[in-house]
Design a protein around this motif. Structure first.
Motif, PDB file in Angstrom:
ATOM      1  N   ARG A 125      -4.835  15.703  47.289  1.00 37.87           N
ATOM      2  CA  ARG A 125      -5.352  14.325  47.302  1.00 37.87           C
ATOM      3  C   ARG A 125      -4.777  13.533  48.475  1.00 37.87           C
ATOM      4  O   ARG A 125      -5.463  12.699  49.065  1.00 37.87           O
ATOM      5  N   THR A 160      -8.853  21.113  26.158  1.00 37.71           N
ATOM      6  CA  THR A 160      -9.367  20.252  25.075  1.00 37.71           C
ATOM      7  C   THR A 160     -10.764  20.682  24.633  1.00 37.71           C
ATOM      8  O   THR A 160     -11.149  20.440  23.487  1.00 37.71           O
ATOM      9  N   LYS A 190      -5.045  19.750  37.614  1.00 39.46           N
ATOM     10  CA  LYS A 190      -4.525  19.423  36.281  1.00 39.46           C
ATOM     11  C   LYS A 190      -5.650  18.950  35.364  1.00 39.46           C
ATOM     12  O   LYS A 190      -5.714  19.320  34.189  1.00 39.46           O
ATOM     13  N   THR A 191      -6.550  18.140  35.915  1.00 36.75           N
ATOM     14  CA  THR A 191      -7.687  17.655  35.122  1.00 36.75           C
ATOM     15  C   THR A 191      -8.597  18.800  34.704  1.00 36.75           C
ATOM     16  O   THR A 191      -9.069  18.851  33.553  1.00 36.75           O
ATOM     17  N   MET A 192      -8.844  19.752  35.608  1.00 43.25           N
ATOM     18  CA  MET A 192      -9.672  20.914  35.265  1.00 43.25           C
ATOM     19  C   MET A 192      -9.056  21.699  34.114  1.00 43.25           C
ATOM     20  O   MET A 192      -9.751  22.074  33.156  1.00 43.25           O
ATOM     21  N   ALA A 233      -3.672  16.542  41.033  1.00 41.00           N
ATOM     22  CA  ALA A 233      -4.300  15.901  39.872  1.00 41.00           C
ATOM     23  C   ALA A 233      -5.647  16.527  39.534  1.00 41.00           C
ATOM     24  O   ALA A 233      -6.015  16.639  38.360  1.00 41.00           O
ATOM     25  N   LEU A 234      -6.395  16.959  40.551  1.00 38.62           N
ATOM     26  CA  LEU A 234      -7.724  17.518  40.307  1.00 38.62           C
ATOM     27  C   LEU A 234      -7.636  18.832  39.536  1.00 38.62           C
ATOM     28  O   LEU A 234      -8.416  19.077  38.608  1.00 38.62           O
ATOM     29  N   ASP A 249      -6.746  20.656  31.884  1.00 40.93           N
ATOM     30  CA  ASP A 249      -6.701  19.854  30.659  1.00 40.93           C
ATOM     31  C   ASP A 249      -8.065  19.786  29.989  1.00 40.93           C
ATOM     32  O   ASP A 249      -8.179  19.871  28.747  1.00 40.93           O
ATOM     33  N   ASN A 250      -9.116  19.619  30.790  1.00 39.40           N
ATOM     34  CA  ASN A 250     -10.471  19.551  30.223  1.00 39.40           C
ATOM     35  C   ASN A 250     -10.869  20.874  29.586  1.00 39.40           C
ATOM     36  O   ASN A 250     -11.512  20.902  28.526  1.00 39.40           O
TER      37      ASN A 250
END
Length: 290
Positions: free
Chosen positions: A130, A200, A192-194, A189-190, A196-197
């Motif tokens: 980022r 969940t 980590k978001t992948m 962050a990108l 985490d999504n």
């Protein structure tokens, strides 16, 4: 004012502190203060106001500081143009590169490029993807190499793509993961978001984090020693002998893929060094040759 003076103003504006700016510029505080005074004398205006909480720019100083990025870019462009007027790639190539690529791909890439273009030098800034994206967007670097699908509107090259994988020392089943210790690591962050999504969307309970480490390479080493499982990029996990890998699948049944890109601006190709670098990288099998 020369290039160094514009860099001084830019750094002071970012740091808002004489001591921190001097450290960043590798100058002594007296030398920095003297140079500021000379710039103020040149413009016949005070540029800074000093207080107990640091420095504050006067309106004249703030105007000049806001011009610093534009002036530095212009000076770099002029220097590159002059150095490339003989049609031979030369000068300084300013690169922004993600941490992972810096560790695993960049040294050999720069060596191969400099073997072909020995008059080109490099100024490399590294960081999370980022941060590299923002450096490229703000034209602080000419070329950015980032991991992840950032919204870049300029020209770009897809360098390679990789699957995200569950990596473990022993064979495990996917439905066992919530009960097993996971090794977490610092990452962009990108990514980590992948992850985490995906989690969940797959499990109803939080992961059991066994330890947190500094980077993916450390996570891989912990996994290789049987201390837990990790969710790792394929380019790292596939090169680790003895690991059991389970590719991640999204809700549509497709592999969860992470891409690595080279970003640049069209006008940066006016620099022959940039043009040759983009062409050189485009010819490589980036994933397998480096």
């Amino acid at each position: 004012m020369n290039e160094r003076d514009w860099l001084i103003l830019k750094t002071l504006y970012e740091k808002k502190n004489i001591t921190k700016a001097a450290e960043s510029l590798y100058l002594s505080q007296p030398s920095l203060t003297k140079r500021i005074q000379q710039i103020e004398k040149e413009y016949e205006r005070p540029l800074l106001q000093r207080g107990t909480k640091g420095i504050r720019f006067t309106p004249e100083g703030e105007y000049l500081a806001r011009c610093a990025d534009e002036m530095l870019e212009r000076l770099h462009h002029i220097k590159d143009h002059v150095q490339n007027m003989d049609q031979e790639a030369a000068g300084t190539l300013r690169l922004g590169v993600s941490n992972f690529i810096t560790r695993h791909k960049l040294p050999l890439l720069l060596k191969l490029f400099q073997d072909r273009f020995p008059k080109v030098n490099f100024k490399v800034t590294t960081g999370w993807s980022r941060d590299v994206f923002h450096l490229t967007y703000n034209q602080e670097v000419q070329v950015g190499i980032v991991r992840g699908d950032y919204q870049w509107v300029g020209p770009k090259l897809l360098l390679f793509e990789e699957n995200l994988c569950i990596a473990s020392k022993e064979a495990i089943e996917l439905d066992e993961l919530p009960r097993l210790p996971r090794i977490e690591y610092e990452t962009d962050a990108l990514l980590k978001t992948m992850i985490d999504n995906w989690w969940t969307g797959t499990f109803s309970q939080a992961p059991r984090i066994g330890m947190e480490v500094d980077k993916a390479d450390t996570c891989k080493e912990m996994v290789q020693n049987g201390l837990g499982y990790g969710i790792l990029p394929g380019v790292l996990a596939e090169n680790a002998p003895g690991l059991h890998l389970i590719p991640l699948i999204d809700g549509n049944g497709d592999p969860l893929v992470r891409r690595t890109w080279l970003f640049y601006r069209e006008d940066s190709l006016e620099s022959r060094a940039v043009k040759e670098f983009v062409h050189f990288v485009g010819e490589l099998d980036f994933k397998n040759q480096l």
